[in-house]
Write a protein that holds these residues in place. Structure first.
Motif: not given
Length: 280
Positions: A182-187, A225-226, A235-237, A252-259
């Motif tokens: 899941l890339v940029s998932p949301y609830d 989750a990316i 938003p990441p939250e 949980w994978l965070v890509v630094p600086g990525a929009g």
């Protein structure tokens, strides 16, 4: 002197009338805004894209047509992997995405088959997009793909990006899959709407809710989750709320600086995808 009370009463009535007129005017504006939000929300959620070219697709890409439950014809492609029958990613794109570009990306692991179908109204797919339609179409796509003899049904991974993550989450809850990316998932889209339109009663106005939270709590397969560190659209939250609800093992994978729209340009993104798929 006797006329003073009459003048005072007239002034009071005039002020009351003006106040009522302003109240009616304000109510009309508010109702107009609400009506506009109700009637035009599809334009804020779905941005159908045409097919401008297919030259970027490899020679391994074959047309894939799926007939939806209501008879609408949905069009996409399946890019054959090196293994037959092959492990397969079923891809669900973003709200402004024509999927051929993602299917053509050279970063996909070569042994995996990648299948993707454009949403209704996108590319050459028939119909008009909506939550119930896209949700039903996701199941039809899964069923069509897994009927193929060149697909390993025991190694199906659903892959959703942005809007498509809710479809992937629901499909994982209703069909056998070995993992989910899941890339940029949301609830839920309701929660996203509240972030962007805090002055609107989003929960009352929104017809296409894409509530992924309930499905996430049913899913016990592995999850990757990316998220983009600088994502201002989802938003990441909101992604974290979905991630926390997922019952299975998860990364949980965070890509630094990525929009929101630059995640796929990062090697961190593709390294994470390749590692996750290699373990499936």
């Amino acid at each position: 002197m006797r006329r003073a009370p009459i003048i005072i009463r007239w002034q009071t009535m005039h002020r009351s009338r003006r106040a009522m007129e302003w109240l009616i005017f304000a109510a009309a504006i508010i109702l107009g805004v609400f009506a506009t939000a109700w009637l035009t929300q599809e334009r804020l959620i779905f941005f159908p894209q045409p097919i401008t070219s297919t030259a970027h697709l490899t020679t391994l890409a074959e047309p894939l047509e799926v007939v939806a439950a209501d008879g609408k014809r949905l069009h996409g492609w399946i890019v054959k992997g090196a293994t037959v029958p092959g492990p397969t990613v079923i891809y669900f794109g973003g709200n402004a995405e024509e999927v051929s570009w993602t299917l053509a990306d050279a970063h996909w692991p070569r042994e995996w088959t990648i299948a993707g179908v454009n949403y209704r109204g996108y590319g050459e797919s028939e119909g008009t997009p909506g939550e119930p339609e896209l949700t039903a179409d996701a199941s039809a796509i899964y069923d069509a793909v897994t009927l193929r003899q060149d697909i390993d049904r025991t190694r199906i991974v659903v892959f959703g990006r942005s809007l498509g993550t809710a479809l992937a989450v629901h499909l994982a809850a209703t069909r056998p899959v070995s993992g989910a990316v899941l890339v940029s998932p949301y609830d839920s889209l309701t929660a996203i709407g509240r972030e962007h339109y805090p002055w609107l009663p989003v929960s009352l106005l929104l017809r296409h809710r894409f509530d992924a939270l309930a499905d996430a709590s049913r899913n016990r397969m592995p999850l990757l989750a990316i998220v983009g560190e600088a994502d201002t659209i989802i938003p990441p939250e909101r992604s974290r709320a979905l991630f926390d609800a997922w019952e299975g093992p998860k990364t949980w994978l965070v890509v630094p600086g990525a929009g929101h729209n630059t995640l796929g340009a990062s090697e961190i993104f593709w390294d994470g995808v390749a590692h996750f798929l290699a373990e499936r």
